[in-house]
Design a protein around this motif. Structure first.
Motif, PDB file in Angstrom:
ATOM      1  N   LYS A 198       0.825  -1.213   0.000  1.00  0.00           N
ATOM      2  CA  LYS A 198       0.000   0.000   0.000  1.00  0.00           C
ATOM      3  C   LYS A 198       0.864   1.271   0.000  1.00  0.00           C
ATOM      4  O   LYS A 198       2.072   1.214   0.207  1.00  0.00           O
ATOM      5  N   CYS A 223       1.764   2.211   3.989  1.00  0.00           N
ATOM      6  CA  CYS A 223       2.106   1.160   4.949  1.00  0.00           C
ATOM      7  C   CYS A 223       2.564  -0.066   4.177  1.00  0.00           C
ATOM      8  O   CYS A 223       2.527  -0.066   2.947  1.00  0.00           O
ATOM      9  N   CYS A 247       1.236  -3.092   4.098  1.00  0.00           N
ATOM     10  CA  CYS A 247       0.222  -4.125   3.841  1.00  0.00           C
ATOM     11  C   CYS A 247       0.175  -4.483   2.360  1.00  0.00           C
ATOM     12  O   CYS A 247       0.318  -3.615   1.509  1.00  0.00           O
ATOM     13  N   VAL A 289      -4.680  -5.475   6.602  1.00  0.00           N
ATOM     14  CA  VAL A 289      -4.816  -4.171   7.257  1.00  0.00           C
ATOM     15  C   VAL A 289      -3.825  -4.033   8.419  1.00  0.00           C
ATOM     16  O   VAL A 289      -3.325  -5.024   8.938  1.00  0.00           O
ATOM     17  N   CYS A 290      -3.541  -2.774   8.784  1.00  0.00           N
ATOM     18  CA  CYS A 290      -2.666  -2.476   9.910  1.00  0.00           C
ATOM     19  C   CYS A 290      -3.142  -1.150  10.501  1.00  0.00           C
ATOM     20  O   CYS A 290      -4.044  -0.507   9.949  1.00  0.00           O
ATOM     21  N   CYS A 347      -3.490   1.812   7.760  1.00  0.00           N
ATOM     22  CA  CYS A 347      -4.591   1.825   6.778  1.00  0.00           C
ATOM     23  C   CYS A 347      -5.955   1.641   7.446  1.00  0.00           C
ATOM     24  O   CYS A 347      -6.988   1.806   6.795  1.00  0.00           O
TER      25      CYS A 347
END
Ligand code: ADP
Ligand code: MG
Ligand code: ZN
Length: 503
Positions: free
Chosen positions: A45, A48, A50, A62-63, A66
Protein backbone atom coordinates in the motif's frame (compact mmCIF):
# COMPACT_ATOMS: atom_id res chain seq x y z
CA UNK A 1 -27.90 17.95 9.78
CA UNK A 2 -27.08 19.33 6.33
CA UNK A 3 -24.86 16.42 5.31
CA UNK A 4 -27.70 14.03 5.92
CA UNK A 5 -29.89 15.85 3.42
CA UNK A 6 -26.98 15.68 1.04
CA UNK A 7 -26.80 11.90 1.26
CA UNK A 8 -30.54 11.47 1.28
CA UNK A 9 -31.03 13.16 -2.03
CA UNK A 10 -30.35 9.87 -3.76
CA UNK A 11 -33.47 8.40 -2.23
CA UNK A 12 -35.74 11.12 -3.57
CA UNK A 13 -37.92 9.84 -6.31
CA UNK A 14 -37.09 11.31 -9.67
CA UNK A 15 -39.43 11.20 -12.61
CA UNK A 16 -37.77 9.65 -15.64
CA UNK A 17 -36.58 12.49 -17.87
CA UNK A 18 -37.39 12.53 -21.55
CA UNK A 19 -34.56 12.29 -24.04
CA UNK A 20 -33.94 14.68 -26.91
CA UNK A 21 -34.42 13.65 -30.54
CA UNK A 22 -31.36 13.23 -32.72
CA UNK A 23 -32.29 16.43 -34.60
CA UNK A 24 -32.20 18.39 -31.34
CA UNK A 25 -28.98 16.74 -30.24
CA UNK A 26 -27.39 17.67 -33.57
CA UNK A 27 -27.81 21.36 -32.72
CA UNK A 28 -25.76 20.99 -29.53
CA UNK A 29 -22.16 20.30 -28.80
CA UNK A 30 -21.27 18.08 -25.86
CA UNK A 31 -18.27 19.04 -23.74
CA UNK A 32 -16.61 16.22 -21.84
CA UNK A 33 -13.78 16.00 -19.32
CA UNK A 34 -12.71 12.73 -17.69
CA UNK A 35 -11.35 11.98 -14.24
CA UNK A 36 -9.58 8.64 -14.33
CA UNK A 37 -8.44 6.76 -11.22
CA UNK A 38 -5.76 4.15 -11.72
CA UNK A 39 -4.46 1.66 -9.18
CA UNK A 40 -0.67 1.53 -9.22
CA UNK A 41 0.89 -1.92 -9.56
CA UNK A 42 2.81 -1.87 -6.28
CA UNK A 43 3.06 -4.93 -4.05
CA UNK A 44 2.25 -2.90 -0.95
CA UNK A 45 0.00 0.00 0.00
CA UNK A 46 0.95 3.64 -0.41
CA UNK A 47 1.57 4.55 3.25
CA UNK A 48 2.11 1.16 4.95
CA UNK A 49 3.55 -2.28 4.19
CA UNK A 50 0.22 -4.13 3.84
CA UNK A 51 -0.13 -6.18 0.65
CA UNK A 52 -2.35 -4.93 -2.17
CA UNK A 53 -3.17 -8.47 -3.34
CA UNK A 54 -6.67 -9.03 -4.68
CA UNK A 55 -9.05 -11.59 -3.23
CA UNK A 56 -7.76 -11.87 0.36
CA UNK A 57 -10.41 -12.57 3.05
CA UNK A 58 -12.10 -9.32 4.21
CA UNK A 59 -10.00 -7.15 6.50
CA UNK A 60 -6.96 -9.45 6.30
CA UNK A 61 -4.64 -6.91 4.65
CA UNK A 62 -4.82 -4.17 7.26
CA UNK A 63 -2.67 -2.48 9.91
CA UNK A 64 -3.03 0.56 12.19
CA UNK A 65 -2.04 2.93 9.36
CA UNK A 66 -4.59 1.83 6.78
CA UNK A 67 -7.21 1.30 9.48
CA UNK A 68 -6.75 4.97 10.37
CA UNK A 69 -6.07 4.27 14.04
CA UNK A 70 -5.11 7.37 16.04
CA UNK A 71 -1.37 7.98 16.23
CA UNK A 72 -0.41 5.70 13.35
CA UNK A 73 1.89 7.53 10.94
CA UNK A 74 2.01 7.15 7.14
CA UNK A 75 5.30 6.47 5.33
CA UNK A 76 5.26 7.13 1.59
CA UNK A 77 6.09 4.19 -0.71
CA UNK A 78 8.98 5.02 -3.00
CA UNK A 79 7.76 2.52 -5.59
CA UNK A 80 4.36 4.23 -5.71
CA UNK A 81 6.09 7.54 -6.44
CA UNK A 82 8.20 5.91 -9.16
CA UNK A 83 5.13 4.51 -10.88
CA UNK A 84 3.14 7.74 -10.54
CA UNK A 85 6.00 9.73 -12.06
CA UNK A 86 6.33 7.19 -14.87
CA UNK A 87 2.62 7.56 -15.65
CA UNK A 88 2.80 11.36 -15.56
CA UNK A 89 5.79 11.40 -17.92
CA UNK A 90 4.05 9.01 -20.32
CA UNK A 91 1.08 11.40 -20.34
CA UNK A 92 3.48 14.17 -21.36
CA UNK A 93 3.12 16.05 -18.06
CA UNK A 94 5.64 18.33 -16.39
CA UNK A 95 6.61 16.96 -12.98
CA UNK A 96 6.48 19.68 -10.36
CA UNK A 97 9.74 20.15 -8.44
CA UNK A 98 7.68 19.96 -5.27
CA UNK A 99 4.30 18.40 -4.63
CA UNK A 100 2.39 18.07 -1.40
CA UNK A 101 -0.15 15.66 0.03
CA UNK A 102 -3.36 17.15 1.37
CA UNK A 103 -6.24 15.85 3.42
CA UNK A 104 -9.58 15.73 1.66
CA UNK A 105 -12.07 15.50 4.50
CA UNK A 106 -15.38 13.71 4.20
CA UNK A 107 -17.44 11.19 6.06
CA UNK A 108 -18.07 7.75 4.71
CA UNK A 109 -18.20 4.36 6.44
CA UNK A 110 -15.42 2.92 4.27
CA UNK A 111 -13.09 5.82 5.11
CA UNK A 112 -11.95 5.21 8.67
CA UNK A 113 -9.51 8.14 8.81
CA UNK A 114 -12.30 10.57 7.99
CA UNK A 115 -10.17 11.95 5.19
CA UNK A 116 -8.49 10.77 2.04
CA UNK A 117 -4.82 11.61 1.58
CA UNK A 118 -4.72 13.22 -1.84
CA UNK A 119 -3.02 16.20 -3.47
CA UNK A 120 -4.68 19.55 -3.97
CA UNK A 121 -2.95 22.77 -4.94
CA UNK A 122 0.47 21.18 -5.38
CA UNK A 123 -0.16 18.09 -7.52
CA UNK A 124 2.57 15.72 -8.68
CA UNK A 125 2.39 16.77 -12.32
CA UNK A 126 0.47 19.00 -14.72
CA UNK A 127 0.15 20.35 -18.30
CA UNK A 128 0.18 17.04 -20.15
CA UNK A 129 -1.67 15.73 -23.18
CA UNK A 130 -2.87 12.58 -24.92
CA UNK A 131 -3.14 12.32 -28.71
CA UNK A 132 -6.13 10.50 -30.15
CA UNK A 133 -7.49 9.78 -33.63
CA UNK A 134 -11.25 9.48 -34.19
CA UNK A 135 -12.49 8.61 -37.67
CA UNK A 136 -9.14 9.60 -39.11
CA UNK A 137 -9.11 13.00 -37.41
CA UNK A 138 -6.18 13.51 -35.02
CA UNK A 139 -6.78 15.54 -31.88
CA UNK A 140 -4.82 16.47 -28.78
CA UNK A 141 -6.62 16.19 -25.41
CA UNK A 142 -5.12 18.18 -22.55
CA UNK A 143 -4.25 16.50 -19.25
CA UNK A 144 -4.74 19.06 -16.52
CA UNK A 145 -3.01 17.20 -13.73
CA UNK A 146 -1.88 13.88 -12.34
CA UNK A 147 -1.86 13.47 -8.59
CA UNK A 148 -1.36 10.66 -6.07
CA UNK A 149 -3.86 9.55 -3.44
CA UNK A 150 -4.89 6.60 -1.31
CA UNK A 151 -7.98 4.50 -1.96
CA UNK A 152 -10.87 4.00 0.46
CA UNK A 153 -12.21 0.63 1.62
CA UNK A 154 -15.35 -1.00 0.30
CA UNK A 155 -18.86 -1.12 1.69
CA UNK A 156 -20.54 -4.45 1.00
CA UNK A 157 -24.32 -4.21 0.83
CA UNK A 158 -25.10 -7.66 -0.54
CA UNK A 159 -24.24 -11.32 -0.12
CA UNK A 160 -24.73 -11.79 3.64
CA UNK A 161 -27.69 -13.45 5.35
CA UNK A 162 -28.44 -10.20 7.17
CA UNK A 163 -27.68 -7.93 4.22
CA UNK A 164 -31.20 -6.55 4.34
CA UNK A 165 -30.39 -4.96 7.68
CA UNK A 166 -26.64 -4.47 7.71
CA UNK A 167 -23.85 -3.38 5.43
CA UNK A 168 -20.30 -4.59 5.96
CA UNK A 169 -17.02 -2.79 5.46
CA UNK A 170 -13.91 -4.41 3.99
CA UNK A 171 -10.78 -2.31 4.46
CA UNK A 172 -8.38 -4.44 2.42
CA UNK A 173 -8.44 -1.80 -0.31
CA UNK A 174 -7.96 1.08 2.13
CA UNK A 175 -4.58 2.68 1.44
CA UNK A 176 -4.09 1.21 -2.02
CA UNK A 177 -2.04 3.64 -4.14
CA UNK A 178 -3.90 5.48 -6.88
CA UNK A 179 -3.23 8.21 -9.33
CA UNK A 180 -5.98 10.49 -10.54
CA UNK A 181 -5.65 11.78 -14.09
CA UNK A 182 -7.81 14.83 -14.76
CA UNK A 183 -8.37 15.85 -18.37
CA UNK A 184 -9.21 19.27 -19.75
CA UNK A 185 -12.81 19.60 -20.98
CA UNK A 186 -11.49 18.97 -24.50
CA UNK A 187 -13.61 16.07 -25.72
CA UNK A 188 -16.63 16.74 -27.95
CA UNK A 189 -18.21 13.31 -28.37
CA UNK A 190 -18.54 9.96 -26.65
CA UNK A 191 -16.25 8.54 -29.34
CA UNK A 192 -13.50 10.99 -28.37
CA UNK A 193 -13.91 10.09 -24.70
CA UNK A 194 -13.70 6.40 -25.61
CA UNK A 195 -10.55 6.97 -27.66
CA UNK A 196 -8.95 9.02 -24.88
CA UNK A 197 -9.61 6.38 -22.24
CA UNK A 198 -8.34 3.67 -24.58
CA UNK A 199 -5.09 5.54 -25.17
CA UNK A 200 -4.61 6.26 -21.45
CA UNK A 201 -5.20 2.61 -20.60
CA UNK A 202 -2.90 1.29 -23.32
CA UNK A 203 -0.13 3.70 -22.36
CA UNK A 204 -0.27 2.82 -18.66
CA UNK A 205 -0.29 -0.89 -19.44
CA UNK A 206 2.69 -0.50 -21.75
CA UNK A 207 4.78 1.12 -19.05
CA UNK A 208 3.53 -1.43 -16.50
CA UNK A 209 2.27 1.21 -14.11
CA UNK A 210 -1.05 -0.60 -13.73
CA UNK A 211 -2.87 -3.64 -15.03
CA UNK A 212 -5.79 -1.25 -15.72
CA UNK A 213 -8.13 -4.18 -15.14
CA UNK A 214 -11.54 -2.47 -15.05
CA UNK A 215 -13.28 -5.54 -13.65
CA UNK A 216 -11.07 -5.42 -10.59
CA UNK A 217 -11.52 -1.66 -10.31
CA UNK A 218 -7.90 -0.94 -11.23
CA UNK A 219 -9.15 1.66 -13.71
CA UNK A 220 -12.16 3.78 -12.79
CA UNK A 221 -13.59 6.64 -14.74
CA UNK A 222 -15.91 9.53 -13.93
CA UNK A 223 -17.20 11.68 -16.77
CA UNK A 224 -18.02 15.37 -16.56
CA UNK A 225 -20.52 16.33 -19.23
CA UNK A 226 -22.20 19.52 -20.35
CA UNK A 227 -23.90 20.64 -23.54
CA UNK A 228 -24.01 23.98 -25.35
CA UNK A 229 -25.56 25.20 -28.57
CA UNK A 230 -23.13 24.76 -31.43
CA UNK A 231 -21.17 27.98 -31.86
CA UNK A 232 -21.74 29.11 -28.26
CA UNK A 233 -18.64 30.24 -26.41
CA UNK A 234 -19.63 29.57 -22.83
CA UNK A 235 -19.60 26.05 -21.45
CA UNK A 236 -22.89 24.77 -20.06
CA UNK A 237 -23.33 23.54 -16.51
CA UNK A 238 -21.83 20.07 -16.10
CA UNK A 239 -22.98 16.94 -14.39
CA UNK A 240 -20.48 14.37 -13.15
CA UNK A 241 -21.41 10.79 -14.03
CA UNK A 242 -20.00 8.03 -11.84
CA UNK A 243 -19.97 4.23 -11.92
CA UNK A 244 -18.62 3.83 -15.44
CA UNK A 245 -16.81 0.56 -14.97
CA UNK A 246 -16.44 -0.47 -18.58
CA UNK A 247 -15.67 1.22 -21.88
CA UNK A 248 -19.11 0.34 -23.15
CA UNK A 249 -20.79 1.90 -20.14
CA UNK A 250 -18.74 5.08 -20.60
CA UNK A 251 -20.06 5.42 -24.14
CA UNK A 252 -23.65 4.51 -23.29
CA UNK A 253 -23.75 6.74 -20.22
CA UNK A 254 -22.36 9.71 -22.14
CA UNK A 255 -24.89 9.28 -24.93
CA UNK A 256 -27.75 9.03 -22.46
CA UNK A 257 -26.53 12.01 -20.45
CA UNK A 258 -26.08 14.19 -23.56
CA UNK A 259 -29.63 13.38 -24.74
CA UNK A 260 -31.01 14.07 -21.24
CA UNK A 261 -29.28 17.44 -20.95
CA UNK A 262 -30.31 18.58 -24.43
CA UNK A 263 -33.95 17.67 -23.69
CA UNK A 264 -33.77 19.57 -20.43
CA UNK A 265 -32.29 22.71 -21.99
CA UNK A 266 -34.65 22.55 -25.00
CA UNK A 267 -37.68 22.44 -22.73
CA UNK A 268 -36.52 25.58 -20.97
CA UNK A 269 -35.01 23.78 -17.97
CA UNK A 270 -31.57 24.04 -16.44
CA UNK A 271 -28.88 21.38 -15.99
CA UNK A 272 -28.04 21.07 -12.33
CA UNK A 273 -24.47 20.80 -11.21
CA UNK A 274 -24.70 17.42 -9.57
CA UNK A 275 -23.19 13.98 -9.28
CA UNK A 276 -25.14 11.35 -11.18
CA UNK A 277 -24.91 7.59 -11.04
CA UNK A 278 -25.04 5.44 -14.18
CA UNK A 279 -27.27 2.40 -13.89
CA UNK A 280 -26.11 -0.30 -16.33
CA UNK A 281 -29.41 -2.19 -15.96
CA UNK A 282 -31.56 0.68 -17.21
CA UNK A 283 -28.91 2.52 -19.23
CA UNK A 284 -29.90 5.73 -17.43
CA UNK A 285 -28.13 8.17 -15.17
CA UNK A 286 -29.85 9.30 -11.99
CA UNK A 287 -29.14 12.23 -9.68
CA UNK A 288 -27.24 11.10 -6.60
CA UNK A 289 -26.25 14.27 -4.79
CA UNK A 290 -25.66 17.90 -5.60
CA UNK A 291 -22.05 18.36 -6.63
CA UNK A 292 -19.75 18.98 -3.72
CA UNK A 293 -17.30 21.83 -4.13
CA UNK A 294 -13.66 21.84 -3.20
CA UNK A 295 -14.41 24.01 -0.18
CA UNK A 296 -16.76 21.32 1.17
CA UNK A 297 -13.74 19.07 1.65
CA UNK A 298 -11.77 21.52 3.82
CA UNK A 299 -8.53 20.54 2.12
CA UNK A 300 -5.42 21.23 4.16
CA UNK A 301 -1.77 20.11 3.85
CA UNK A 302 -1.19 16.64 5.32
CA UNK A 303 0.83 17.34 8.46
CA UNK A 304 2.16 13.76 8.78
CA UNK A 305 3.97 13.76 5.43
CA UNK A 306 6.81 15.94 4.17
CA UNK A 307 6.45 17.73 0.86
CA UNK A 308 7.60 15.51 -1.98
CA UNK A 309 10.67 16.81 -3.78
CA UNK A 310 11.91 14.90 -6.79
CA UNK A 311 15.57 15.48 -7.56
CA UNK A 312 16.90 15.67 -11.11
CA UNK A 313 18.70 12.35 -10.75
CA UNK A 314 15.61 10.53 -9.53
CA UNK A 315 13.64 11.86 -12.50
CA UNK A 316 16.43 11.04 -14.93
CA UNK A 317 16.50 7.45 -13.61
CA UNK A 318 12.78 7.03 -14.18
CA UNK A 319 13.00 8.63 -17.61
CA UNK A 320 15.76 6.21 -18.56
CA UNK A 321 13.66 3.22 -17.53
CA UNK A 322 10.75 4.18 -19.80
CA UNK A 323 10.04 1.75 -22.61
CA UNK A 324 8.91 2.94 -26.03
CA UNK A 325 5.33 4.23 -25.77
CA UNK A 326 2.50 2.89 -27.96
CA UNK A 327 2.17 6.06 -30.06
CA UNK A 328 5.86 5.96 -30.98
CA UNK A 329 5.74 2.20 -31.58
CA UNK A 330 2.87 2.62 -34.02
CA UNK A 331 4.82 5.24 -35.98
CA UNK A 332 7.91 3.04 -36.08
CA UNK A 333 6.10 -0.17 -37.10
CA UNK A 334 4.54 1.73 -39.99
CA UNK A 335 7.81 3.29 -41.14
CA UNK A 336 10.24 0.42 -40.49
CA UNK A 337 8.20 -2.60 -41.50
CA UNK A 338 5.78 -1.01 -43.95
CA UNK A 339 2.80 -2.57 -42.19
CA UNK A 340 -0.78 -1.50 -42.90
CA UNK A 341 -2.65 0.66 -40.40
CA UNK A 342 -4.89 -2.19 -39.26
CA UNK A 343 -1.94 -4.55 -38.74
CA UNK A 344 -0.12 -1.90 -36.74
CA UNK A 345 -3.16 -1.50 -34.47
CA UNK A 346 -3.34 -5.24 -33.83
CA UNK A 347 0.41 -5.66 -33.31
CA UNK A 348 0.67 -2.77 -30.82
CA UNK A 349 -2.48 -3.64 -28.88
CA UNK A 350 -0.28 -4.44 -25.90
CA UNK A 351 3.38 -4.63 -25.09
CA UNK A 352 3.58 -8.42 -25.12
CA UNK A 353 2.19 -8.65 -28.65
CA UNK A 354 4.42 -5.82 -29.89
CA UNK A 355 7.54 -7.40 -28.44
CA UNK A 356 6.61 -10.85 -29.70
CA UNK A 357 6.11 -9.53 -33.21
CA UNK A 358 9.34 -7.58 -33.24
CA UNK A 359 11.43 -10.53 -32.11
CA UNK A 360 9.80 -12.84 -34.66
CA UNK A 361 10.23 -10.23 -37.41
CA UNK A 362 13.91 -9.72 -36.63
CA UNK A 363 14.71 -13.43 -36.41
CA UNK A 364 12.81 -14.24 -39.63
CA UNK A 365 14.27 -11.45 -41.73
CA UNK A 366 10.79 -11.15 -43.31
CA UNK A 367 8.71 -8.76 -41.11
CA UNK A 368 5.57 -8.70 -43.27
CA UNK A 369 5.27 -12.47 -43.36
CA UNK A 370 6.05 -12.63 -39.64
CA UNK A 371 3.21 -10.13 -39.04
CA UNK A 372 0.79 -12.37 -40.95
CA UNK A 373 1.84 -15.41 -38.94
CA UNK A 374 1.41 -13.61 -35.62
CA UNK A 375 -1.99 -12.19 -36.52
CA UNK A 376 -3.21 -15.32 -38.29
CA UNK A 377 -2.03 -18.75 -37.19
CA UNK A 378 -0.57 -17.78 -33.82
CA UNK A 379 -3.45 -15.63 -32.58
CA UNK A 380 -5.95 -18.13 -33.98
CA UNK A 381 -4.51 -21.06 -32.03
CA UNK A 382 -4.02 -18.94 -28.88
CA UNK A 383 -7.62 -17.81 -29.04
CA UNK A 384 -8.87 -21.36 -29.54
CA UNK A 385 -7.06 -22.40 -26.38
CA UNK A 386 -7.95 -19.26 -24.42
CA UNK A 387 -4.28 -18.35 -23.99
CA UNK A 388 -2.49 -15.00 -23.81
CA UNK A 389 0.48 -14.38 -26.05
CA UNK A 390 2.71 -14.54 -22.96
CA UNK A 391 1.62 -18.18 -22.56
CA UNK A 392 2.34 -19.13 -26.17
CA UNK A 393 3.97 -22.57 -26.48
CA UNK A 394 5.79 -21.23 -29.56
CA UNK A 395 8.27 -18.54 -28.61
CA UNK A 396 8.72 -15.45 -30.79
CA UNK A 397 12.20 -16.68 -31.72
CA UNK A 398 10.84 -20.08 -32.77
CA UNK A 399 8.15 -18.53 -34.95
CA UNK A 400 10.80 -16.27 -36.48
CA UNK A 401 12.92 -19.32 -37.31
CA UNK A 402 10.01 -21.03 -39.04
CA UNK A 403 9.22 -17.94 -41.12
CA UNK A 404 12.92 -17.71 -41.94
CA UNK A 405 12.97 -21.33 -43.18
CA UNK A 406 10.10 -20.56 -45.54
CA UNK A 407 11.78 -17.35 -46.73
CA UNK A 408 14.98 -19.29 -47.50
CA UNK A 409 13.02 -21.96 -49.38
CA UNK A 410 13.96 -24.72 -46.96
CA UNK A 411 10.36 -25.43 -46.02
CA UNK A 412 7.35 -25.09 -48.31
CA UNK A 413 4.63 -22.63 -47.32
CA UNK A 414 2.13 -25.48 -47.19
CA UNK A 415 4.17 -27.64 -44.84
CA UNK A 416 4.99 -24.61 -42.69
CA UNK A 417 1.37 -24.57 -41.49
CA UNK A 418 1.60 -28.20 -40.48
CA UNK A 419 4.96 -27.68 -38.80
CA UNK A 420 3.57 -24.72 -36.89
CA UNK A 421 0.71 -26.86 -35.59
CA UNK A 422 3.26 -29.40 -34.31
CA UNK A 423 5.36 -26.63 -32.73
CA UNK A 424 2.29 -25.30 -30.97
CA UNK A 425 1.35 -28.62 -29.44
CA UNK A 426 4.85 -29.82 -28.58
CA UNK A 427 6.87 -26.63 -28.01
CA UNK A 428 9.59 -28.03 -30.28
CA UNK A 429 11.55 -25.87 -32.69
CA UNK A 430 10.80 -25.87 -36.43
CA UNK A 431 14.31 -27.12 -37.19
CA UNK A 432 13.91 -30.15 -34.92
CA UNK A 433 10.54 -31.10 -36.44
CA UNK A 434 11.79 -30.68 -40.02
CA UNK A 435 14.84 -32.81 -39.24
CA UNK A 436 12.99 -35.57 -37.42
CA UNK A 437 10.00 -35.83 -39.78
CA UNK A 438 12.08 -35.26 -42.93
CA UNK A 439 10.03 -32.26 -44.03
CA UNK A 440 12.73 -30.31 -45.74
CA UNK A 441 11.59 -28.74 -49.00
CA UNK A 442 12.94 -30.41 -52.13
CA UNK A 443 13.96 -27.73 -54.61
CA UNK A 444 16.59 -29.66 -56.49
CA UNK A 445 15.31 -30.49 -59.99
CA UNK A 446 17.41 -33.63 -60.17
CA UNK A 447 15.82 -35.01 -57.02
CA UNK A 448 12.35 -34.38 -58.43
CA UNK A 449 12.94 -35.91 -61.89
CA UNK A 450 11.65 -39.36 -60.94
CA UNK A 451 8.54 -38.06 -59.25
CA UNK A 452 7.63 -35.97 -62.28
CA UNK A 453 8.20 -38.90 -64.63
CA UNK A 454 6.00 -41.15 -62.45
CA UNK A 455 3.14 -38.64 -62.39
CA UNK A 456 3.30 -38.29 -66.16
CA UNK A 457 3.35 -42.07 -66.62
CA UNK A 458 0.45 -42.67 -64.24
CA UNK A 459 -1.88 -39.97 -65.58
CA UNK A 460 -1.98 -40.37 -69.35
CA UNK A 461 -5.49 -38.94 -69.69
CA UNK A 462 -4.64 -35.67 -67.94
CA UNK A 463 -1.37 -35.39 -69.83
CA UNK A 464 -3.38 -35.77 -73.04
CA UNK A 465 -5.77 -32.99 -71.98
CA UNK A 466 -2.92 -30.67 -71.07
CA UNK A 467 -1.19 -31.24 -74.36
CA UNK A 468 -4.54 -30.59 -76.04
CA UNK A 469 -4.53 -27.06 -74.58
CA UNK A 470 -6.38 -27.42 -71.25
CA UNK A 471 -3.86 -25.45 -69.17
CA UNK A 472 -5.69 -25.81 -65.83
CA UNK A 473 -4.91 -29.56 -65.74
CA UNK A 474 -1.41 -28.51 -64.77
CA UNK A 475 -2.68 -27.82 -61.23
CA UNK A 476 -3.84 -31.41 -60.99
CA UNK A 477 -0.48 -32.76 -62.05
CA UNK A 478 1.40 -30.47 -59.65
CA UNK A 479 -0.95 -31.62 -56.89
CA UNK A 480 -0.09 -35.25 -57.64
CA UNK A 481 3.63 -34.49 -57.40
CA UNK A 482 3.09 -32.65 -54.10
CA UNK A 483 1.18 -35.57 -52.71
CA UNK A 484 3.86 -38.02 -53.83
CA UNK A 485 6.46 -35.98 -51.93
CA UNK A 486 4.19 -35.49 -48.89
CA UNK A 487 4.16 -31.73 -49.53
CA UNK A 488 7.93 -31.45 -49.53
CA UNK A 489 8.41 -30.51 -53.16
CA UNK A 490 8.96 -26.89 -54.08
CA UNK A 491 5.78 -25.95 -55.95
CA UNK A 492 7.51 -23.46 -58.23
CA UNK A 493 10.19 -25.96 -59.26
CA UNK A 494 7.63 -28.73 -59.86
CA UNK A 495 5.46 -26.46 -62.00
CA UNK A 496 8.45 -25.44 -64.06
CA UNK A 497 9.52 -29.08 -64.57
CA UNK A 498 6.09 -30.16 -65.82
CA UNK A 499 6.03 -27.26 -68.26
CA UNK A 500 9.42 -28.32 -69.62
CA UNK A 501 8.55 -32.01 -69.91
CA UNK A 502 5.14 -31.52 -71.47
CA UNK A 503 6.28 -28.79 -73.85
P1 ADP B 1 -13.95 19.12 -9.43
O1 ADP B 1 -12.80 19.18 -8.50
O2 ADP B 1 -15.16 19.81 -8.95
O3 ADP B 1 -14.24 17.72 -9.90
P2 ADP B 1 -12.31 19.92 -11.62
O4 ADP B 1 -11.86 21.32 -11.92
O5 ADP B 1 -11.34 18.96 -11.07
O6 ADP B 1 -13.57 19.99 -10.71
O7 ADP B 1 -12.89 19.37 -12.98
C1 ADP B 1 -13.31 18.09 -13.10
C2 ADP B 1 -13.48 17.71 -14.55
O8 ADP B 1 -14.56 18.43 -15.13
C3 ADP B 1 -12.29 17.98 -15.44
O9 ADP B 1 -12.00 16.80 -16.15
C4 ADP B 1 -12.75 19.07 -16.39
O10 ADP B 1 -12.20 18.90 -17.66
C5 ADP B 1 -14.24 18.85 -16.44
N1 ADP B 1 -15.04 20.03 -16.73
C6 ADP B 1 -14.92 21.26 -16.21
N2 ADP B 1 -15.87 22.07 -16.69
C7 ADP B 1 -16.63 21.34 -17.53
C8 ADP B 1 -17.81 21.61 -18.33
N3 ADP B 1 -18.40 22.78 -18.34
N4 ADP B 1 -18.30 20.59 -19.07
C9 ADP B 1 -17.73 19.38 -19.05
N5 ADP B 1 -16.66 19.07 -18.32
C10 ADP B 1 -16.11 20.03 -17.56
MG1 MG C 1 -12.87 16.20 -9.40
ZN1 ZN D 1 -1.75 -1.18 6.36
Amino acid sequence: MPWLAHYNKRFMSLSAPSLASSESIARYEPVIGLEVHVQLATATKIFCGCPTSFGAPPNANVCPVCLGLPGALPVLSRQAVDLAVKAALALNCAIRPQSRFARKNYFYPDLPKGYQISMYDEPLAEHGYVDIVVEGVPKRIGVTRVHMEDDAGKSIHEGFRDSSRYSYVDLNRSGTPLIEIVSEPDMRSSAEAYAYLTEVKQTLQFIEVSTCDMEKGHLRCDANVSVRLKGAEQFGTRAEVKNLNSFRFLKLALEYEIARQVALVESGGRVEQETRLYNPDTGETAGMRSKEHAHDYRYFPEPDLLPLRLGKEWLAGIQASMPELPARKRERFTAEYGLREYDVEVLTANRAIAEYFETAATVSGDPKTAANWVMGDLMGLLKAEGKEISESPVSARQLGELVGLVAKGEVSGKLAKEIFGKMFSSGESAGAIVERDGLKQISDAGALEKTIADVIANNPKQVEQYRGGKATVLNFLVGQAMRATRGQANVAVVTELFKQKLG
